[in-house]
Scaffold this active site. Structure first.
Site, PDB file in Angstrom:
ATOM      1  N   GLY A  13      29.054  37.260  17.650  1.00  0.00           N
ATOM      2  CA  GLY A  13      29.744  36.359  16.725  1.00  0.00           C
ATOM      3  C   GLY A  13      30.756  35.513  17.461  1.00  0.00           C
ATOM      4  N   GLY A  16      32.828  32.616  16.079  1.00  0.00           N
ATOM      5  CA  GLY A  16      33.662  32.833  14.902  1.00  0.00           C
ATOM      6  C   GLY A  16      35.129  32.548  15.177  1.00  0.00           C
ATOM      7  N   PHE A  17      35.921  32.619  14.133  1.00  0.00           N
ATOM      8  CA  PHE A  17      37.343  32.268  14.205  1.00  0.00           C
ATOM      9  C   PHE A  17      38.094  33.092  15.250  1.00  0.00           C
ATOM     10  CE2 PHE A  17      41.495  33.305  11.823  1.00  0.00           C
ATOM     11  CZ  PHE A  17      42.231  32.444  12.608  1.00  0.00           C
ATOM     12  N   ALA A  18      38.193  34.405  15.051  1.00  0.00           N
ATOM     13  CA  ALA A  18      38.939  35.249  15.996  1.00  0.00           C
ATOM     14  C   ALA A  18      38.209  35.372  17.323  1.00  0.00           C
ATOM     15  CB  ALA A  18      39.171  36.627  15.382  1.00  0.00           C
ATOM     16  N   TYR A 158      31.427  43.720   1.013  1.00  0.00           N
ATOM     17  CA  TYR A 158      31.833  43.459   2.398  1.00  0.00           C
ATOM     18  C   TYR A 158      32.619  44.651   2.946  1.00  0.00           C
ATOM     19  CZ  TYR A 158      34.159  41.355   6.424  1.00  0.00           C
ATOM     20  OH  TYR A 158      34.639  41.101   7.691  1.00  0.00           O
ATOM     21  N   LYS A 162      31.472  47.281   5.881  1.00  0.00           N
ATOM     22  CA  LYS A 162      32.299  47.362   7.093  1.00  0.00           C
ATOM     23  C   LYS A 162      32.701  48.813   7.364  1.00  0.00           C
ATOM     24  CE  LYS A 162      33.924  44.431   9.395  1.00  0.00           C
ATOM     25  NZ  LYS A 162      33.458  43.821  10.677  1.00  0.00           N
TER      26      LYS A 162
END
Length: 567
Positions: A13, A16-18, A158, A162
């Site tokens: 990923g 992705g943002f982080a 979600y 997780k």
């Protein structure tokens, strides 16, 4: 890095943002060659990335991109070949309401990552989890630590998936020499975020940021994105240490925050004010919002197949906005050596500066041309909104004529529901049969044929509907269990009120609902769109009056009770 000492790591990923921040931090450390794994067939850099650390690393070979779908085990194994460490950060958008998507990526995808690490003899796996794995969606968390168990029921699919993935990662620790640990960063924010800040700004532009859900005193822990990346590096180093550090960190989960708890609504206000918007001031008790939220959620479940998007005002979101969510980082500090490298104040400053294009003054100039109305947003900004707001007049008129025809032919004669439905199906069958045998053109006019696919439910959609029905049923059973315990009086009174409302609605005939409801829906949303500010002003006044009245009544009640006790 000396030649021959090349150490590869993988970031799933990685776009992705982080993950973008972690990739840059890994490159800047000079200790790693970074393999960026993500869904897209090729990597597309932003202008700032082309001239920055990532662009240089891709050109020099210190970083490379690999297209990999976590649900494809062969692609994941290929991405992990020759890697010493894997940072598993890939996850679907948490705001997407799809259990199948979340399970396939979070659970099955994580299984593939674990299997690939074992097969490729990867030494360390650091998994990006979430604090929501210990959140039941009802009870707030104050200074929660890692001893908290997973709840029986999570807030959404979600969080549930997780938690399942995190358990798999922890369980895999020690297999074939693989060391694992999990990082639970709380409420990530910072430059590059495409969810939190854009959502806050969208709410402000729609006029919804004036409200505070709850009393406004609920505390939250936020984590600046660079601190999240730093925590992952700390975890990998702890696992790689030759002393007792690896033993302590392996197979563990860690909460990670900025270690600066702040009132949730104060954090929102600082971002809004920084971008030139008004801070929220009108407080609405969460119990007042919940009936409306349940109604909105019910409408969404009914209209989702027709294009309605997931609304913001749903019960799970109301709970998130009004409860405490703070976590202790003592374990991460002691065992990983984690400490924030960017303060909350500095993180907020950098975040606001990075979203200068969303400032309020820019919105004022463009509001009349490209900003959807609040009425459109409430209706999901899809086909339902276009129909009820008369955006597509042909579609609106067609829908109205169809409803009028259904009413006069099937309900005014006084048929029962079963008879009416049978007649509708009979006429629909006759229509479909006739239109199927008609030629493609009549007198030069093309006839649009209705394809069979309109009536076909795909396996995915069928599974989604079944899961939704099962989830609704399980929620109802959970409420029943809570009532049977005889301790939750608030829940008991909520259920009683809802049943009384249903009892009242059940007395209204379908004929009355049809006659009054259909015209009201088609007129009310249209009028609201045209008179947004005036209607909102009246609503604000009514809410303020109601809250003041409630406060006065409670104060008088407490005073009278104290007087009686004194006597």
């Amino acid at each position: 890095m000396a030649e021959g000492d090349e150490r590869w790591c993988v970031v799933t990923g990685g776009r992705g943002f982080a993950a973008r921040h972690l990739v840059e931090m890994l490159i800047q450390s000079g200790e790693w060659l970074v393999r960026i794994a993500d869904l897209a067939p090729s990597i597309k850099l932003d202008p700032s990335e082309e001239e920055g650390v990532l662009g240089d690393a891709l050109q020099s070979g210190r970083a490379m991109y690999v297209s990999a779908d976590l649900r494809n085990k062969a692609q994941v194994a290929k991405a992990c070949q020759g890697a010493e460490a894997v940072f598993h950060m890939a996850a679907p958008d948490s705001s997407i309401n799809s259990y199948q998507l979340h399970y396939s990526v979070n659970v099955e995808g994580t299984k593939n990552v674990i299997d690939a690490c074992i097969e490729c003899k990867v030494k360390r796996l650091v998994y990006t989890s979430s604090p929501s794995v210990v959140f039941d969606g009802v009870h707030g968390i104050h200074n929660g630590d890692e001893s908290m168990p997973y709840p029986d029921k999570h807030n959404d699919s979600y969080s549930a998936t997780k938690a399942e993935a995190e358990a798999l990662v922890i369980k895999s620790n020690g297999k074939n020499g693989l060391l694992t640990c999990c990082i639970r960063p709380s409420s990530i924010f910072g430059p590059g975020d495409k969810l939190m800040v854009p959502s806050i700004v969208a709410a402000a532009r729609a006029g919804k940021s004036k409200y505070i859900i709850g009393d406004g005193n609920n505390m939250y822990d936020f984590t600046y994105v660079e601190n999240v990346a730093h925590a992952h590096l700390c975890a990998e180093k702890a696992l790689a240490s030759e002393d007792a550090g690896a033993v302590r960190a392996a197979g563990q989960a860690y909460f990670v925050t900025n270690m600066e708890p702040i009132k949730f609504w104060e954090f929102m206000s600082l971002i809004l004010e920084g971008l030139g918007y008004e801070r929220p001031r009108i407080k609405i008790p969460a119990p007042v919002m919940m009936p409306v939220a349940y109604m909105v959620e019910w409408v969404y479940k009914m209209l989702a197949p027709y294009g309605m998007r997931v609304p913001q005002l749903i019960p799970s979101r109301i709970r998130l906005l009004s409860c405490n969510r703070t976590f202790s980082c003592s374990k991460a500090k002691d065992q990983l050596g984690y400490m924030p490298i960017v303060s909350l104040k500095e993180g907020l400053k950098r975040t606001v500066e990075s979203y200068s294009h969303l400032r309020a003054e820019l919105h004022v100039k463009r509001r009349d041309t490209d900003q959807p109305s609040k009425a459109s947003i409430y209706l999901g900004s899809g086909k339902v909104a276009d129909t009820l707001l008369w955006k597509d007049k042909k579609q609106t008129l067609t829908t109205l004529l169809a409803l009028i025809a259904i009413y006069y032919h099937f309900f005014t004669p006084g048929y029962t529901i079963i008879t009416a439905i049978a007649k509708i199906l009979m006429w629909a069958t006759l229509f479909l049969f006739i239109q199927s045998i008609l030629p493609a053109k009549i007198l030069g006019y093309k006839l649009e044929k209705i394809p069979a696919s309109w009536f076909h439910f795909s396996e995915e959609k069928t599974r989604r509907i079944a899961l939704s029905l099962g989830s609704t049923w399980n929620s109802a059973v959970g409420v029943l269990k809570a009532i049977c315990r005889g301790k939750d009086w608030t829940l008991f009174f909520k259920v009683v009120v809802i049943l009384l409302i249903l009892n009242f609605l059940g007395r209204i005939s379908f004929h009355s609902i049809f006659v009054t409801g259909v015209p009201f829906v088609f007129v009310a949303f249209y009028v609201y769109e045209k008179r947004e500010e005036e209607i909102d002003g009246l609503v604000y006044q009514a809410l303020s009056f109601a809250l003041k009245l409630k406060s006065d009544v409670m104060r008088k009640f407490v005073t009278s009770k104290q007087s009686a006790a004194a006597q």
